[in-house]
Design a protein around this motif. Structure first.
Motif, PDB file in Angstrom:
ATOM      1  N   VAL A  94      33.534  33.330  -9.833  1.00  0.00           N
ATOM      2  CA  VAL A  94      34.487  33.346 -10.943  1.00  0.00           C
ATOM      3  C   VAL A  94      35.587  32.310 -10.746  1.00  0.00           C
ATOM      4  O   VAL A  94      36.107  31.755 -11.711  1.00  0.00           O
ATOM      5  N   LEU A  95      35.943  32.038  -9.497  1.00  0.00           N
ATOM      6  CA  LEU A  95      37.008  31.086  -9.206  1.00  0.00           C
ATOM      7  C   LEU A  95      36.560  29.643  -9.360  1.00  0.00           C
ATOM      8  O   LEU A  95      37.314  28.796  -9.858  1.00  0.00           O
ATOM      9  N   LYS A  96      35.356  29.337  -8.928  1.00  0.00           N
ATOM     10  CA  LYS A  96      34.904  27.940  -8.877  1.00  0.00           C
ATOM     11  C   LYS A  96      35.058  27.193 -10.202  1.00  0.00           C
ATOM     12  O   LYS A  96      35.504  26.017 -10.210  1.00  0.00           O
ATOM     13  N   PRO A  97      34.751  27.774 -11.352  1.00  0.00           N
ATOM     14  CA  PRO A  97      34.876  26.985 -12.595  1.00  0.00           C
ATOM     15  C   PRO A  97      36.303  26.616 -12.962  1.00  0.00           C
ATOM     16  O   PRO A  97      36.502  25.812 -13.878  1.00  0.00           O
ATOM     17  N   THR A  98      37.310  27.181 -12.275  1.00  0.00           N
ATOM     18  CA  THR A  98      38.692  26.836 -12.618  1.00  0.00           C
ATOM     19  C   THR A  98      39.103  25.485 -12.076  1.00  0.00           C
ATOM     20  O   THR A  98      40.127  24.938 -12.495  1.00  0.00           O
ATOM     21  N   PHE A  99      38.367  24.930 -11.139  1.00  0.00           N
ATOM     22  CA  PHE A  99      38.708  23.605 -10.637  1.00  0.00           C
ATOM     23  C   PHE A  99      37.444  22.775 -10.450  1.00  0.00           C
ATOM     24  O   PHE A  99      36.350  23.305 -10.311  1.00  0.00           O
ATOM     25  N   VAL A 159      44.976  20.504  -8.291  1.00  0.00           N
ATOM     26  CA  VAL A 159      46.237  21.032  -7.776  1.00  0.00           C
ATOM     27  C   VAL A 159      46.805  22.123  -8.681  1.00  0.00           C
ATOM     28  O   VAL A 159      47.239  23.183  -8.197  1.00  0.00           O
ATOM     29  N   ALA A 160      46.818  21.904  -9.990  1.00  0.00           N
ATOM     30  CA  ALA A 160      47.388  22.902 -10.897  1.00  0.00           C
ATOM     31  C   ALA A 160      46.632  24.237 -10.852  1.00  0.00           C
ATOM     32  O   ALA A 160      47.266  25.294 -10.752  1.00  0.00           O
ATOM     33  N   PRO A 161      45.299  24.263 -10.922  1.00  0.00           N
ATOM     34  CA  PRO A 161      44.631  25.566 -10.809  1.00  0.00           C
ATOM     35  C   PRO A 161      44.867  26.233  -9.462  1.00  0.00           C
ATOM     36  O   PRO A 161      44.994  27.469  -9.385  1.00  0.00           O
ATOM     37  N   LEU A 162      44.934  25.451  -8.376  1.00  0.00           N
ATOM     38  CA  LEU A 162      45.231  26.039  -7.074  1.00  0.00           C
ATOM     39  C   LEU A 162      46.651  26.603  -7.046  1.00  0.00           C
ATOM     40  O   LEU A 162      46.896  27.685  -6.500  1.00  0.00           O
ATOM     41  N   TRP A 174      42.810  30.899 -14.229  1.00  0.00           N
ATOM     42  CA  TRP A 174      42.062  30.807 -15.482  1.00  0.00           C
ATOM     43  C   TRP A 174      42.976  30.530 -16.676  1.00  0.00           C
ATOM     44  O   TRP A 174      42.571  29.852 -17.636  1.00  0.00           O
ATOM     45  N   ALA A 175      44.219  31.055 -16.647  1.00  0.00           N
ATOM     46  CA  ALA A 175      45.163  30.739 -17.724  1.00  0.00           C
ATOM     47  C   ALA A 175      45.444  29.243 -17.754  1.00  0.00           C
ATOM     48  O   ALA A 175      45.491  28.626 -18.833  1.00  0.00           O
ATOM     49  N   TRP A 176      45.615  28.643 -16.559  1.00  0.00           N
ATOM     50  CA  TRP A 176      45.812  27.192 -16.530  1.00  0.00           C
ATOM     51  C   TRP A 176      44.596  26.457 -17.063  1.00  0.00           C
ATOM     52  O   TRP A 176      44.723  25.522 -17.859  1.00  0.00           O
ATOM     53  N   ARG A 177      43.400  26.857 -16.627  1.00  0.00           N
ATOM     54  CA  ARG A 177      42.202  26.160 -17.062  1.00  0.00           C
ATOM     55  C   ARG A 177      42.069  26.222 -18.579  1.00  0.00           C
ATOM     56  O   ARG A 177      41.719  25.234 -19.229  1.00  0.00           O
ATOM     57  N   ALA A 178      42.368  27.387 -19.163  1.00  0.00           N
ATOM     58  CA  ALA A 178      42.286  27.525 -20.615  1.00  0.00           C
ATOM     59  C   ALA A 178      43.351  26.691 -21.308  1.00  0.00           C
ATOM     60  O   ALA A 178      43.074  25.992 -22.287  1.00  0.00           O
ATOM     61  N   ALA A 179      44.576  26.722 -20.801  1.00  0.00           N
ATOM     62  CA  ALA A 179      45.674  25.980 -21.411  1.00  0.00           C
ATOM     63  C   ALA A 179      45.427  24.475 -21.334  1.00  0.00           C
ATOM     64  O   ALA A 179      45.662  23.746 -22.304  1.00  0.00           O
TER      65      ALA A 179
END
Length: 314
Positions: A94-99, A159-162, A174-179
């Motif tokens: 679930v985490l991997k797609p965020t970065f 950096v931002a998703p981390l 995930w909120a960052w990735r969506a935004a």
């Protein structure tokens, strides 16, 4: 927030998966699914009058980002009661797609290779990475665009998703990735001016601290300058761009590799340096790769420190 051991283990596995495999095909990527859901909503908002478009864009943004964060929170809560042997691999998925890092490296490296085969191929390859008109770019312009994309997306894609994973766990990442995805789809002037205004401003706010952390990871003070003078120089260069955030990692990269970067008619970074040459993209990839490893390492240390502080008897 996920238990720090779960979070650290999942991040380490996700980083290894990124290095080994990169990104899944678009048909299997949840960010691509999100984009397909958001696209018609944005087009509908764009068709309305300015006030209505702004209101619709804001409501759609809140609904989409809120839904993604809520779903991530539900997953995180469900995994908190699962044994580590199962929870960590599931959290990794679930985490991997965020970065994404390997894909960005590969795309920028492909620009260098394509440019070696000819200017037209270089232009075609760099067009995959940016929204600017590439038809008038010369070889140095193609390299500038590729290096700027690498630096800016070092923040946006890693950096931002981390950062938000440290701050708010899986929902934060995930909120960052969506935004950030909505900003890349809607956050433009012209026809998107009102429908995408909230998405653009929200991306600026959420990316403010990560962009400056990205610059710190990429940057190295000039040997002849004091720390204060070097920071002042970096800040002055970063403010040359119209973006409140993008200029920071791009300026740091320009100063670090000793090359002039810019967008014709808009801004120039490190103006006294020569334009990028045949070795510049390779240098930028080395700098960015080192910074990426530092970013992951710092994140792991901060997760561990946070967990130990929570576990302390005081």
């Amino acid at each position: 927030m996920t238990d720090w051991t779960h979070a650290s283990g999942a991040l380490l596995l996700a980083w290894m998966a990124d290095r080994l495999f990169g990104e899944p095909r678009s048909a299997w990527h949840p960010v691509a699914w999100f984009g397909r859901i958001a696209a018609p909503m944005g087009l509908r908002a764009r068709a309305w009058a300015p006030r209505a478009a702004f209101a619709a864009g804001t409501v759609f943004w809140l609904a989409l980002v809120g839904s993604v964060a809520a779903a991530a929170f539900a997953v995180e809560q469900a995994l908190s009661s699962v044994p580590a042997g199962a929870a960590i691999p599931l959290l990794t998925l679930v985490l991997k797609p965020t970065f994404a890092w390997r894909m960005l490296e590969d795309e920028v490296r492909a620009v260098d290779m394509a440019l070696g085969r000819g200017l037209d191929e270089g232009r075609a390859q760099v067009a995959r990475l940016c929204s600017r008109d590439v038809n008038q770019l010369d070889g140095s312009g193609v390299r500038e665009t590729a290096i700027e994309t690498l630096a800016e997306n070092f923040n946006d894609s890693l950096v931002a998703p981390l950062f938000w994973f440290i701050v708010a766990g899986l929902p934060g990442a995930w909120a960052w990735r969506a935004a950030n995805t909505l900003d890349s789809m809607w956050g433009y002037r012209g026809r998107w001016e009102w429908a995408g205004k909230w998405a653009a401003r929200a991306d600026d706010v959420l990316g403010y601290v990560p962009a400056r952390l990205s610059a710190a990871l990429l940057w190295r003070p000039a040997g002849c300058m004091s720390w204060l003078a070097s920071i002042t120089h970096l800040a002055r260069e970063a403010h040359q761009t119209p973006s409140p955030n993008g200029g920071w990692p791009m300026a740091a990269m320009a100063l670090r590799i000793g090359a002039r970067l810019g967008k014709p008619g808009v801004y120039t970074l490190n103006a006294r340096a020569p334009r990028p040459d045949a070795a510049s993209i390779a240098s930028a990839l080395v700098v960015a790769g080192q910074a990426a490893r530092r970013a992951v390492g710092c994140t792991l240390m901060l997760l561990a420190a946070t967990g130990l502080m929570k576990a302390a008897p005081w």
